[in-house]
Write a protein that holds these residues in place. Structure first.
Motif, PDB file in Angstrom:
ATOM      1  N   TYR A 285      86.444  32.521  28.417  1.00 54.78           N
ATOM      2  CA  TYR A 285      87.073  31.395  29.051  1.00 54.78           C
ATOM      3  C   TYR A 285      85.953  30.166  29.432  1.00 54.78           C
ATOM      4  O   TYR A 285      84.975  30.805  30.121  1.00 54.78           O
ATOM      5  CB  TYR A 285      87.799  32.168  30.409  1.00 54.78           C
ATOM      6  CG  TYR A 285      89.205  32.410  29.856  1.00 54.78           C
ATOM      7  CD1 TYR A 285      90.163  31.547  29.594  1.00 54.78           C
ATOM      8  CD2 TYR A 285      89.284  33.700  29.687  1.00 54.78           C
ATOM      9  CE1 TYR A 285      91.490  31.884  29.130  1.00 54.78           C
ATOM     10  CE2 TYR A 285      90.654  34.338  29.321  1.00 54.78           C
ATOM     11  CZ  TYR A 285      91.752  33.432  28.937  1.00 54.78           C
ATOM     12  OH  TYR A 285      92.753  33.679  28.761  1.00 54.78           O
ATOM     13  N   ASP A 291      89.432  28.335  38.235  1.00 49.31           N
ATOM     14  CA  ASP A 291      90.306  29.395  37.887  1.00 49.31           C
ATOM     15  C   ASP A 291      91.816  28.841  37.370  1.00 49.31           C
ATOM     16  O   ASP A 291      92.419  27.924  37.908  1.00 49.31           O
ATOM     17  CB  ASP A 291      90.732  30.116  39.069  1.00 49.31           C
ATOM     18  CG  ASP A 291      91.726  31.179  39.109  1.00 49.31           C
ATOM     19  OD1 ASP A 291      91.447  31.962  37.766  1.00 49.31           O
ATOM     20  OD2 ASP A 291      92.566  31.367  39.965  1.00 49.31           O
ATOM     21  N   LYS A 294      95.232  32.664  33.710  1.00 51.44           N
ATOM     22  CA  LYS A 294      95.878  33.078  32.610  1.00 51.44           C
ATOM     23  C   LYS A 294      96.040  34.508  32.402  1.00 51.44           C
ATOM     24  O   LYS A 294      95.017  35.578  32.864  1.00 51.44           O
ATOM     25  CB  LYS A 294      94.891  32.612  31.333  1.00 51.44           C
ATOM     26  CG  LYS A 294      95.035  30.891  31.025  1.00 51.44           C
ATOM     27  CD  LYS A 294      96.213  30.824  30.393  1.00 51.44           C
ATOM     28  CE  LYS A 294      95.917  29.147  29.830  1.00 51.44           C
ATOM     29  NZ  LYS A 294      96.108  28.192  30.606  1.00 51.44           N
ATOM     30  N   ARG A 297      93.051  36.307  30.722  1.00 55.59           N
ATOM     31  CA  ARG A 297      91.922  36.689  31.556  1.00 55.59           C
ATOM     32  C   ARG A 297      92.007  37.970  32.359  1.00 55.59           C
ATOM     33  O   ARG A 297      91.096  38.788  32.448  1.00 55.59           O
ATOM     34  CB  ARG A 297      91.706  35.511  32.301  1.00 55.59           C
ATOM     35  CG  ARG A 297      90.888  35.304  33.473  1.00 55.59           C
ATOM     36  CD  ARG A 297      89.529  34.983  32.920  1.00 55.59           C
ATOM     37  NE  ARG A 297      88.565  34.957  33.986  1.00 55.59           N
ATOM     38  CZ  ARG A 297      87.376  34.284  33.938  1.00 55.59           C
ATOM     39  NH1 ARG A 297      86.740  34.224  32.830  1.00 55.59           N
ATOM     40  NH2 ARG A 297      86.613  34.194  34.987  1.00 55.59           N
ATOM     41  N   GLN A 300      91.380  40.750  30.313  1.00 56.71           N
ATOM     42  CA  GLN A 300      90.088  41.080  30.258  1.00 56.71           C
ATOM     43  C   GLN A 300      89.374  41.682  31.146  1.00 56.71           C
ATOM     44  O   GLN A 300      88.422  42.490  30.804  1.00 56.71           O
ATOM     45  CB  GLN A 300      89.339  39.835  30.011  1.00 56.71           C
ATOM     46  CG  GLN A 300      89.639  38.851  28.729  1.00 56.71           C
ATOM     47  CD  GLN A 300      88.632  37.771  28.473  1.00 56.71           C
ATOM     48  OE1 GLN A 300      88.342  37.030  29.338  1.00 56.71           O
ATOM     49  NE2 GLN A 300      88.700  37.304  27.054  1.00 56.71           N
ATOM     50  N   GLN A 301      89.807  41.115  32.441  1.00 57.49           N
ATOM     51  CA  GLN A 301      89.067  41.932  33.576  1.00 57.49           C
ATOM     52  C   GLN A 301      89.474  43.311  33.892  1.00 57.49           C
ATOM     53  O   GLN A 301      88.386  44.003  34.031  1.00 57.49           O
ATOM     54  CB  GLN A 301      89.585  41.034  34.810  1.00 57.49           C
ATOM     55  CG  GLN A 301      89.079  39.777  34.846  1.00 57.49           C
ATOM     56  CD  GLN A 301      89.307  38.902  36.247  1.00 57.49           C
ATOM     57  OE1 GLN A 301      89.998  39.204  36.946  1.00 57.49           O
ATOM     58  NE2 GLN A 301      88.857  37.757  36.445  1.00 57.49           N
ATOM     59  N   HIS A 338      85.408  38.409  39.933  1.00 58.39           N
ATOM     60  CA  HIS A 338      86.080  38.528  38.537  1.00 58.39           C
ATOM     61  C   HIS A 338      85.990  40.073  38.481  1.00 58.39           C
ATOM     62  O   HIS A 338      87.101  40.545  37.649  1.00 58.39           O
ATOM     63  CB  HIS A 338      85.090  37.996  37.265  1.00 58.39           C
ATOM     64  CG  HIS A 338      84.865  36.466  37.742  1.00 58.39           C
ATOM     65  ND1 HIS A 338      83.546  35.867  37.125  1.00 58.39           N
ATOM     66  CD2 HIS A 338      85.468  35.573  38.362  1.00 58.39           C
ATOM     67  CE1 HIS A 338      83.544  34.825  37.486  1.00 58.39           C
ATOM     68  NE2 HIS A 338      84.654  34.433  38.306  1.00 58.39           N
ATOM     69  N   GLU A 382      89.798  32.913  43.004  1.00 57.61           N
ATOM     70  CA  GLU A 382      90.637  33.725  42.204  1.00 57.61           C
ATOM     71  C   GLU A 382      91.994  34.162  42.962  1.00 57.61           C
ATOM     72  O   GLU A 382      91.851  34.529  43.899  1.00 57.61           O
ATOM     73  CB  GLU A 382      90.185  34.813  41.339  1.00 57.61           C
ATOM     74  CG  GLU A 382      89.469  34.424  40.200  1.00 57.61           C
ATOM     75  CD  GLU A 382      89.097  35.749  39.458  1.00 57.61           C
ATOM     76  OE1 GLU A 382      89.424  35.882  38.302  1.00 57.61           O
ATOM     77  OE2 GLU A 382      88.495  36.580  40.173  1.00 57.61           O
TER      78      GLU A 382
END
Ligand code: CBF
Length: 831
Positions: A285, A291, A294, A297, A300-301, A338, A382
């Motif tokens: 990203y 932030d 999405k 995302r 992914q985390q 993250h 976030e």
């Protein structure tokens, strides 16, 4: 393990150990072997790319030996490790770094020469590993370098993005994004197809009773994606210690594709699952300090932290120790929020999989994690909608609710009369929709929270996290001021300066103990030394001038003052203040007589940096800079007095050319907004001065080098809030000098005025959130001081030398030692 290998076999293994090259002839042999066998080429079609590949493979072979030994040693000694979880690692190129760390660059240089190649061209063939946005990702890369150099047993964990940060092209003055496919040939990664983890998403939670009547949660259904490990060796400087960076790549758990669908003619949808799975690790990203919330995302985390924790826990379980010893063996650092899901995932593993009681598990979790905060900007903090969590990670949401419940109960006990406190600190924000506040979860789940420069660490304790300081006490919060690795940011980027420094400080030991630089101070008044120093700066400027000529076809005068601002484009970093200042300078030059012009110090204003693709205002700033450049650079009244350059696609390897060539660099964020900044450290370490605000690490740099060696200006952070308040509710008159700049822009001097209306009205009509107008006059006055002082070159160079001599504090080695002692509680492993 060694003992379990029978004697004769062991002998066969040891007598056939590969030692790598030892001299030029052996290196040549290695290169030719790799060209002819590994790459299946010959001397007749060995271009620079093939020569790079073979050179990289020869050094890689050397590296692997140390890597294997380090990993074996870390396993056998069963020592505590630090796991650094970062969604970004902005590594840049690896070959030059490998050459420095495993030694042999001189051998390679002369061998390549004999084979018909220039080593600089060969090094230049490598793609940057650009798996990061800016400061946060580059910090992680510097930390890996320091952890290996200091012999700490450390692993980095991240994602193996197929596309790193986009490549920036400038077309008609506008930023255009082009995908960065960097994996064509990457000799530095090792796929571990045998190290895979299946990661679950979606589904539902079913409660059941175990044999002892205890209620257990079963997370069932949903979909599974497989994580495959790719390892990169991280060599330390002047030590055989070589750590590991493990990056996860996603692929479909079901195998290649759906054969049933394929056979029944549904060719396209047969590969859909595979493609969906691969999307998870497809792209980084491209947002810095922003932030966007999405779903992919969040996927992914979780994918990355779940795979990493599985790996860490599996390694721990091999030691057969009791769970309570987990924090004695494992420290995990959360690089920003993250990876915060790791807190929840470890708690889930311990209670759902390993059967520990909640409290016992939670004590282990909180003793394991540390959290680094890198920003106070509200748009960067976030938060995830509860609904999204419920859908994607239903069991994790339940655990978060429980963590929050127990946390709030403890708060209520301590602050029974403060009802508001509960809603303020709750991990769940009672908004519409409800949100999970990741920073709060990270604080509650960690034993230490740190900021990245003194001012920033103070600010987090007095503003965004102040309630948590009340709750946990000040001891849980600390500061670790950022640092940079001198190996890359001085020795590699500026080899001649490094050599000169080594000649005066007793060799290259200063690369291991940067405080040794203080020996330079005794040469400040040495004219010959100053001359040599100035010659090196000039040569670096010539190199950059050539680069500018070759990429933009603009001629700049290397004798002019090179004024550089390279970093992500962001309103808080205030590239708009810089370009408004440039316009002001231009207007002044236009008004000057020929005589007055002769007295002016010529300047080249150099900009570089990417804007997040969706950040419209930042893109307008880039557009304005380019348009100003195209007017100024061809104005015959101006000539050499001012040039405005925007360097396309700023990245790590370009930074290595730009930073050593700077006379003055700009770190001019609104006070209180830049957590630390690290390029400020790189510029000073390379013998450039700074114009900056009292923000982030500028403050500590000033303390170290002395305020007479830095050009500070602007509002102080403690006054920012009042000024903003006045802008909103009082009268806000735009600075008169700035008004002239706005008039020039709105008159259409730099292209269609409508294009830049928003940039002007953000300051003039919409509250000037970043205090551009408030700081404009002091910025201009300070730039005038710079002009004057630059005319006295002897004094200028003295300031540069003195500053470099006092930069020892900003090594990432110092920084990593602080983390190791204060947060991780780990020791270096003797080699
Ligand atoms: O701490 C490293 C850097 O992180 C950022 O880039 C970030 O992404 N939050 C900050 O903006 C920098 O100030 C900081 O140096």
């Amino acid at each position: 393990v060694e003992a379990s290998i029978p004697e004769p076999q062991r002998e066969a293994w040891t007598k056939n150990q590969f030692d790598g090259f030892k001299n030029k002839d052996e290196f040549e042999k290695e290169v030719v072997r790799h060209v002819e066998t590994t790459l299946a080429r010959s001397m007749f079609n060995c271009d620079d790319v093939a020569a790079y590949s073979a050179t990289a493979l020869a050094f890689r072979d050397r590296l692997i030996k140390d890597w294997n030994k380090t990993q074996q040693r870390q396993t056998f000694t069963d020592s505590k490790r630090i796991y650094y979880l970062s969604l970004e690692f902005l590594m840049g190129r690896a070959l030059d770094n490998a050459m420095l760390n495993v030694k042999g660059k001189d051998i390679a240089k002369s061998a390549l020469d004999e084979l018909g190649f220039r080593i600089e061209d060969i090094i230049g063939q490598e793609n940057d590993a650009a798996l990061g946005n800016g400061g946060l990702g580059r910090l992680a890369a510097c930390f890996l370098d320091s952890m290996a150099s200091l012999n700490y047993p450390a692993w980095g964990y991240g994602l193996r993005y197929r596309y790193g940060i986009f490549k920036q092209e400038i077309i008609d003055g506008y930023q255009v994004e082009v995908p960065d496919y960097w994996l064509d040939f990457n000799p530095w990664e090792f796929p571990r197809h045998d190290v895979t983890v299946d990661i679950q998403f979606y589904g539902h939670v079913r409660k059941s009773q175990d044999a002892n009547g205890k209620t257990v949660a079963n997370w069932e259904g949903g979909e599974t994606v497989t994580a495959v490990a790719y390892d990169m060796p991280i060599p330390g400087y002047d030590t055989p210690s070589t750590n590991n960076l493990r990056l996860w790549s996603s692929k479909a758990a079901s195998g290649e594709f759906d054969f049933q669908k394929f056979n029944s003619g549904e060719y396209e949808s047969s590969v859909a699952d595979q493609q969906r799975a691969e999307t998870i690790s497809a792209v980084l990203y491209p947002n810095d300090n922003l932030d966007r919330g999405k779903e992919l995302r969040l996927k992914q985390q979780y994918f990355w932290v779940a795979a990493s924790l599985y790996d860490i826990v599996r390694r721990f379980k091999k030691s057969k120790r009791a769970w309570r010893e987990f924090p004695d063996q494992v420290a995990i650092q959360l690089n920003d929020t993250h990876p915060t899901l790791a807190v929840v995932e470890l708690q889930r593993i311990l209670i759902d999989k390993e059967g520990l009681e909640w409290d016992e598990a939670w004590a282990i979790v909180t003793a394991t994690f540390g959290y680094t905060n890198h920003t106070v900007l509200p748009e960067a903090l976030e938060k995830w909608p509860v609904g999204l969590f419920q859908h994607l990670l239903p069991r994790h949401l339940q655990i978060i609710y429980d963590i929050n419940l127990f946390f709030l109960q403890s708060v209520e006990k301590r602050f029974p009369d403060d009802r508001d406190m509960l809603s303020r600190v709750s991990i769940i924000e009672e908004s519409q929709p409800k949100m999970v506040r990741m920073a709060y979860l990270a604080i509650v789940g960690s034993h230490k929270v740190n900021g990245v420069a003194e001012l920033h660490s103070d600010l987090i304790q007095t503003t965004i996290f102040k309630d948590f300081v009340k709750i946990y006490g000040a001891d849980k919060f600390t500061n670790v001021t950022n640092g940079i690795t001198p190996r890359r940011w001085l020795h590699q980027a500026n080899p001649r300066l490094s050599e000169l420094i080594a000649s005066k400080t007793g060799g290259y030991d200063y690369l291991k103990d940067l405080t040794t630089l203080n020996k330079l101070e005794q040469y400040v008044d040495d004219k010959a030394f100053r001359k040599e120093w100035a010659e090196i700066k000039y040569a670096n400027k010539v190199r950059l001038a050539k680069y500018i000529k070759s990429t933009l076809d603009i001629t700049v005068n290397p004798a002019a003052l090179f004024d550089v601002q390279v970093k992500r484009i962001h309103e808080y970093k205030r590239q708009q203040l810089n370009i408004f200042g440039v316009i002001y300078r231009y207007l002044q030059i236009k008004e000057m007589s020929a005589e007055e012009r002769k007295k002016q110090a010529p300047r080249v204003s150099i900009f570089g940096g990417k804007a997040a693709p969706g950040y419209w205002m930042a893109k307008q700033i880039i557009h304005l800079i380019n348009n100003v450049g195209s007017v100024v650079n061809k104005d015959p009244d101006v000539g050499d007095l001012l040039k405005v350059i925007f360097l396309e696609d700023y990245n790590v390897s370009k930074a290595e050319i730009i930073i050593p060539a700077s006379d003055l660099s700009e770190h001019i964020s609104t006070a209180g907004t830049e957590a630390s900044g690290t390029s400020n450290m790189k510029f000073v370490l390379n013998g450039g001065l700074i114009i900056g605000t009292c923000d982030g690490a500028n403050i500590e740099i000033t303390r170290e080098i002395g305020q007479e060696n830095i050009f500070l200006f602007g509002t102080l952070s403690e006054d920012v809030e009042d000024l903003r308040h006045n802008h909103t509710y009082g009268k806000h008159a735009v600075d008169s000098g700035l008004q002239k700049v706005f008039d020039a822009i709105t008159s259409g001097k730099f292209g269609d005025a409508n294009d830049f209306g928003a940039l002007v009205s953000a300051v003039r009509d919409h509250g000037d959130y970043y205090l551009v107008s408030d700081d404009f006059q002091s910025y201009i006055d300070t730039q005038k001081m710079v002009d004057e002082e630059y005319k006295n070159q002897e004094e200028w160079v003295s300031k540069c030398i003195r500053s470099v001599a006092r930069m020892g504090f900003f090594s990432s080695d110092r920084c990593i030692n602080e983390y190791a002692e204060e947060i991780w509680n780990i020791e270096p492993l003797a080699v």
